[in-house]
Design a protein around this motif. Structure first.
Motif, PDB file in Angstrom:
ATOM      1  N   ALA A  14      -3.289 -11.726  -0.661  1.00  0.00           N
ATOM      2  CA  ALA A  14      -2.105 -11.087  -1.251  1.00  0.00           C
ATOM      3  C   ALA A  14      -1.146 -12.127  -1.810  1.00  0.00           C
ATOM      4  CB  ALA A  14      -1.413 -10.222  -0.205  1.00  0.00           C
ATOM      5  N   LEU A  15      -1.014 -13.250  -1.115  1.00  0.00           N
ATOM      6  CA  LEU A  15      -0.116 -14.296  -1.599  1.00  0.00           C
ATOM      7  C   LEU A  15      -0.642 -14.920  -2.883  1.00  0.00           C
ATOM      8  CD1 LEU A  15       2.336 -16.084  -1.280  1.00  0.00           C
ATOM      9  CD2 LEU A  15       1.046 -17.508   0.308  1.00  0.00           C
ATOM     10  N   ARG A  16      -1.961 -15.158  -2.934  1.00  0.00           N
ATOM     11  CA  ARG A  16      -2.530 -15.728  -4.153  1.00  0.00           C
ATOM     12  C   ARG A  16      -2.337 -14.796  -5.345  1.00  0.00           C
ATOM     13  NH1 ARG A  16      -6.842 -14.638  -6.747  1.00  0.00           N
ATOM     14  NH2 ARG A  16      -7.680 -13.366  -5.058  1.00  0.00           N
ATOM     15  N   LYS A  17      -2.499 -13.478  -5.126  1.00  0.00           N
ATOM     16  CA  LYS A  17      -2.301 -12.531  -6.218  1.00  0.00           C
ATOM     17  C   LYS A  17      -0.851 -12.546  -6.693  1.00  0.00           C
ATOM     18  CE  LYS A  17      -6.013  -9.309  -4.976  1.00  0.00           C
ATOM     19  NZ  LYS A  17      -6.340  -7.926  -4.540  1.00  0.00           N
ATOM     20  N   ARG A  18       0.083 -12.677  -5.768  1.00  0.00           N
ATOM     21  CA  ARG A  18       1.491 -12.708  -6.158  1.00  0.00           C
ATOM     22  C   ARG A  18       1.814 -13.978  -6.936  1.00  0.00           C
ATOM     23  NH1 ARG A  18       5.719 -10.238  -1.931  1.00  0.00           N
ATOM     24  NH2 ARG A  18       6.986 -10.934  -3.685  1.00  0.00           N
ATOM     25  N   VAL A  19       1.209 -15.090  -6.550  1.00  0.00           N
ATOM     26  CA  VAL A  19       1.428 -16.333  -7.290  1.00  0.00           C
ATOM     27  C   VAL A  19       0.865 -16.210  -8.703  1.00  0.00           C
ATOM     28  CG1 VAL A  19       0.798 -18.764  -7.414  1.00  0.00           C
ATOM     29  CG2 VAL A  19       1.540 -17.784  -5.236  1.00  0.00           C
ATOM     30  N   GLN A  20      -0.337 -15.645  -8.829  1.00  0.00           N
ATOM     31  CA  GLN A  20      -0.924 -15.457 -10.152  1.00  0.00           C
ATOM     32  C   GLN A  20      -0.076 -14.510 -11.000  1.00  0.00           C
ATOM     33  OE1 GLN A  20      -3.391 -16.712 -11.817  1.00  0.00           O
ATOM     34  NE2 GLN A  20      -4.569 -17.875 -10.315  1.00  0.00           N
ATOM     35  N   GLU A  21       0.470 -13.463 -10.381  1.00  0.00           N
ATOM     36  CA  GLU A  21       1.309 -12.532 -11.124  1.00  0.00           C
ATOM     37  C   GLU A  21       2.599 -13.211 -11.591  1.00  0.00           C
ATOM     38  OE1 GLU A  21       2.714  -8.959 -12.831  1.00  0.00           O
ATOM     39  OE2 GLU A  21       0.733  -9.748 -12.312  1.00  0.00           O
ATOM     40  N   SER A  22       3.156 -14.087 -10.761  1.00  0.00           N
ATOM     41  CA  SER A  22       4.353 -14.823 -11.166  1.00  0.00           C
ATOM     42  C   SER A  22       4.065 -15.725 -12.356  1.00  0.00           C
ATOM     43  CB  SER A  22       4.888 -15.646  -9.988  1.00  0.00           C
ATOM     44  OG  SER A  22       5.316 -14.812  -8.941  1.00  0.00           O
ATOM     45  N   MET A  23       2.903 -16.367 -12.371  1.00  0.00           N
ATOM     46  CA  MET A  23       2.545 -17.221 -13.499  1.00  0.00           C
ATOM     47  C   MET A  23       2.372 -16.390 -14.771  1.00  0.00           C
ATOM     48  SD  MET A  23       2.686 -20.215 -12.275  1.00  0.00           S
ATOM     49  CE  MET A  23       3.965 -19.531 -11.207  1.00  0.00           C
ATOM     50  N   ARG A  24       1.798 -15.200 -14.632  1.00  0.00           N
ATOM     51  CA  ARG A  24       1.640 -14.331 -15.801  1.00  0.00           C
ATOM     52  C   ARG A  24       3.001 -13.905 -16.340  1.00  0.00           C
ATOM     53  NH1 ARG A  24       1.896  -9.343 -17.355  1.00  0.00           N
ATOM     54  NH2 ARG A  24       2.703  -8.697 -15.309  1.00  0.00           N
ATOM     55  N   ILE A  25       3.934 -13.576 -15.436  1.00  0.00           N
ATOM     56  CA  ILE A  25       5.274 -13.174 -15.870  1.00  0.00           C
ATOM     57  C   ILE A  25       5.988 -14.336 -16.558  1.00  0.00           C
ATOM     58  CG2 ILE A  25       7.545 -12.499 -15.000  1.00  0.00           C
ATOM     59  CD1 ILE A  25       6.119 -10.853 -12.880  1.00  0.00           C
ATOM     60  N   LEU A  26       5.800 -15.541 -16.041  1.00  0.00           N
ATOM     61  CA  LEU A  26       6.425 -16.714 -16.662  1.00  0.00           C
ATOM     62  C   LEU A  26       5.803 -17.051 -18.003  1.00  0.00           C
ATOM     63  CD1 LEU A  26       6.834 -18.988 -13.520  1.00  0.00           C
ATOM     64  CD2 LEU A  26       8.670 -17.943 -14.837  1.00  0.00           C
ATOM     65  N   LEU A  50       2.030 -17.072   5.238  1.00  0.00           N
ATOM     66  CA  LEU A  50       0.945 -16.106   5.105  1.00  0.00           C
ATOM     67  C   LEU A  50       1.306 -14.749   5.695  1.00  0.00           C
ATOM     68  CD1 LEU A  50      -2.139 -18.373   5.877  1.00  0.00           C
ATOM     69  CD2 LEU A  50      -1.127 -17.788   3.677  1.00  0.00           C
ATOM     70  N   SER A  51       1.845 -14.723   6.908  1.00  0.00           N
ATOM     71  CA  SER A  51       2.167 -13.442   7.533  1.00  0.00           C
ATOM     72  C   SER A  51       3.282 -12.714   6.790  1.00  0.00           C
ATOM     73  CB  SER A  51       2.562 -13.661   8.995  1.00  0.00           C
ATOM     74  OG  SER A  51       3.700 -14.512   9.078  1.00  0.00           O
ATOM     75  N   LEU A  52       4.194 -13.454   6.191  1.00  0.00           N
ATOM     76  CA  LEU A  52       5.305 -12.845   5.467  1.00  0.00           C
ATOM     77  C   LEU A  52       4.836 -12.083   4.243  1.00  0.00           C
ATOM     78  CD1 LEU A  52       8.364 -12.452   5.108  1.00  0.00           C
ATOM     79  CD2 LEU A  52       8.404 -14.622   3.863  1.00  0.00           C
TER      80      LEU A  52
END
Length: 517
Positions: A136-148, A128-130
């Motif tokens: 922010a982490l959830r948004k990045r995971v969702q963005e990765s799924m969209r890119i995939l 989480l801190s990273l």
């Protein structure tokens, strides 16, 4: 040895202070999206269904609006939509897709595991801190799924099985699902979930409805001995794991030792710029693989696959060689973008292959108190890599002088992506201080006006001669006298006079070899 034991103890204490937290990524349309990707907007309006043993197991939103339902036979689909697209379920493609998603998620945590019903669990307790917090982490995971190129729903909870249930309950209209951060509030959220979400309850749906058991709360209120006798032990085990009353055992997903990923495109692509969205999908997997291996990449190989079979066309290949090892998405993406924008396709592309040729161990990022002016120290090399991707490696050069009296051999240049040779001794270059850094590719013969060299205007010699007699050992002999000359605009030139002239010629032969900056 004592220091090693202390380090392990400190790591365990650090992990113990992190409260458990899981994010579950559910792919509700995986069966369909391995054939029809949402990256193409025009495919979203097409009625598409997946058939398994003659019945519908997955469908597009357009098919749902047309009245098509799960378990419907192919004949019923034909009656409701005559132009529907049919695909037979492919378990192999689904497994490869899940592995690709799991590889991409490794960039957020090393603890990733594959779960049932097209779901992936990620332990994000120490991440989480990273990444700047859970949102922010959830948004990045969702963005990765969209890119995939996959539709994904997420659920977050302190228990892995609970996060899995929350992700499955989420809909496409609310893809982020429910988030439960504290174990104290977990029960009230789970009690409302339908019992059919449990894997062990799916074949028992009619029996559970017959006894008015619709939610997890209803199931927990029933006598446990009777439930075990009637429905088996697997249902109770899954229920206890969801509420955190029984520990789970996870089999962590391990990335392959080498990265070589092939991707089939959903359609024929004829423009190189259109390949960027699919290159980003491969790049997302590469980032996860690099994070899991703690590596940085220095050499990437890409192949664009064309027609196969009788009319097979060789693939279009190119390489990205980085002057400095990299693992950041923004920099790698910019290199891919530049390379693809310069590429001209001779045939339509039907697939892509990305392979890592060379890596090094990743260096820890430096967080200096006083950063260097103008940005980080490695930004210069990143600029060079971007120029190489845009202009080509043979057009971005660095000096590599050689110890030779002949100027055109001593003034040697190589590509910036190649390792520079060791510098020549200072004593060997001491006499070359008055030479220009840039030489003409070929010496230019000068006109002679009144026995003086002429280049736009009369050239006046302002230095003594530098005499060179060398090259006799390899039959490339040079006998020249070099001078620094100045024209009427005070531009300095480096010119020479050939001394091995025709003895019958009265005029000296002059050449322009370099220009001073």
């Amino acid at each position: 040895m004592p220091m090693l034991i202390l380090a392990k103890k400190t790591l365990r204490q650090t992990m113990a202070t992190c409260p458990p937290l899981w994010i579950a990524v559910h792919l509700p349309l995986l069966q369909l999206e391995v054939f029809v990707t949402p990256l193409f907007a025009q495919q979203e309006t097409q009625v598409s269904v997946i058939l398994h043993q003659g019945r519908v197991t997955s469908m597009s939103e357009s098919a749902d609006q047309a009245g098509i339902r799960l378990n419907m036979r192919a004949g019923g689909v034909q009656m409701l939509s005559a132009d529907a697209d049919y695909y037979q379920r492919d378990h192999n493609k689904e497994q490869l897709a899940l592995q690709a998603v799991a590889t991409a998620l490794l960039q957020y945590s090393p603890q990733v595991c594959l779960a049932e019903d097209d779901c992936i669990l990620v332990d994000i307790s120490a991440s989480l801190s990273l990444f700047g917090g859970i949102r922010a982490l959830r948004k990045r995971v969702q963005e990765s799924m969209r890119i995939l190129g996959y539709t994904a729903t997420t659920g977050i909870a302190p228990v892995a099985r609970a996060a899995w249930l929350l992700a499955k309950q989420a809909s496409r209209k609310l893809p982020r699902g429910q988030h439960v951060f504290k174990i104290k509030r977990l029960n009230q959220h789970l009690d409302k979930l339908p019992v059919k979400l449990l894997t062990a309850a799916q074949p028992l749906a009619e029996l559970l409805q017959g006894i008015a058991c619709y939610s997890l709360k209803d199931l927990r209120q029933l006598p446990r001995p009777g439930l075990q006798r009637r429905f088996g032990k697997a249902l109770l085990i899954e229920l206890d794991q969801a509420y955190g009353e029984l520990a789970e055992v996870h089999e962590w997903y391990l990335a392959a030792p080498e990265f070589k990923v092939k991707m089939e495109l959903p359609d024929r692509i004829e423009l190189a710029d259109s390949l960027l969205i699919f290159a980003r999908s491969l790049l997302a997997q590469l980032l996860g693989w690099l994070a899991a291996q703690q590596l940085a990449v220095t050499h990437i190989h890409m192949e664009l696959l064309h027609e196969r079979g009788r009319q097979a066309i060789p693939p279009t290949m190119f390489d990205l060689q980085l002057a400095q090892a990299c693992w950041q998405e923004s920099h790698l993406l910019s290199l891919f973008k530049e390379k693809l924008s310069q590429l001209k396709l001779h045939s339509a592309v039907i697939g892509m292959l990305l392979e890592v040729k060379q890596t090094i161990l990743r260096e820890a990022q430096s967080y200096t108190l006083f950063p260097e002016p103008g940005g980080q120290a490695n930004e210069h090399k990143r600029l060079l890599e971007l120029l190489v991707a845009r202009l080509g490696e043979d057009n971005v050069l660095q000096p590599a002088p050689q110890a030779d009296h002949r100027a055109d051999i001593a003034n040697h240049w190589i590509s910036v992506i190649k390792k520079a040779p060791p510098p020549c001794p200072a004593s060997a270059l001491a006499g070359y201080a008055l030479r220009p850094n840039w030489l003409l590719p070929q010496p230019l013969a000068l006109n002679i006006h009144e026995h003086r060299p002429y280049y736009g205007s009369e050239l006046k010699l302002v230095s003594p001669a530098e005499r060179i007699e060398a090259g006799w050992w390899n039959e490339q002999i040079q006998t020249r006298d070099y001078y620094i000359a100045v024209d009427k605009r005070h531009v300095r030139y480096w010119i020479y006079r050939e001394r091995a002239n025709d003895p019958d010629s009265e005029e000296a032969v002059w050449f322009l070899h370099g220009i001073f900056g």
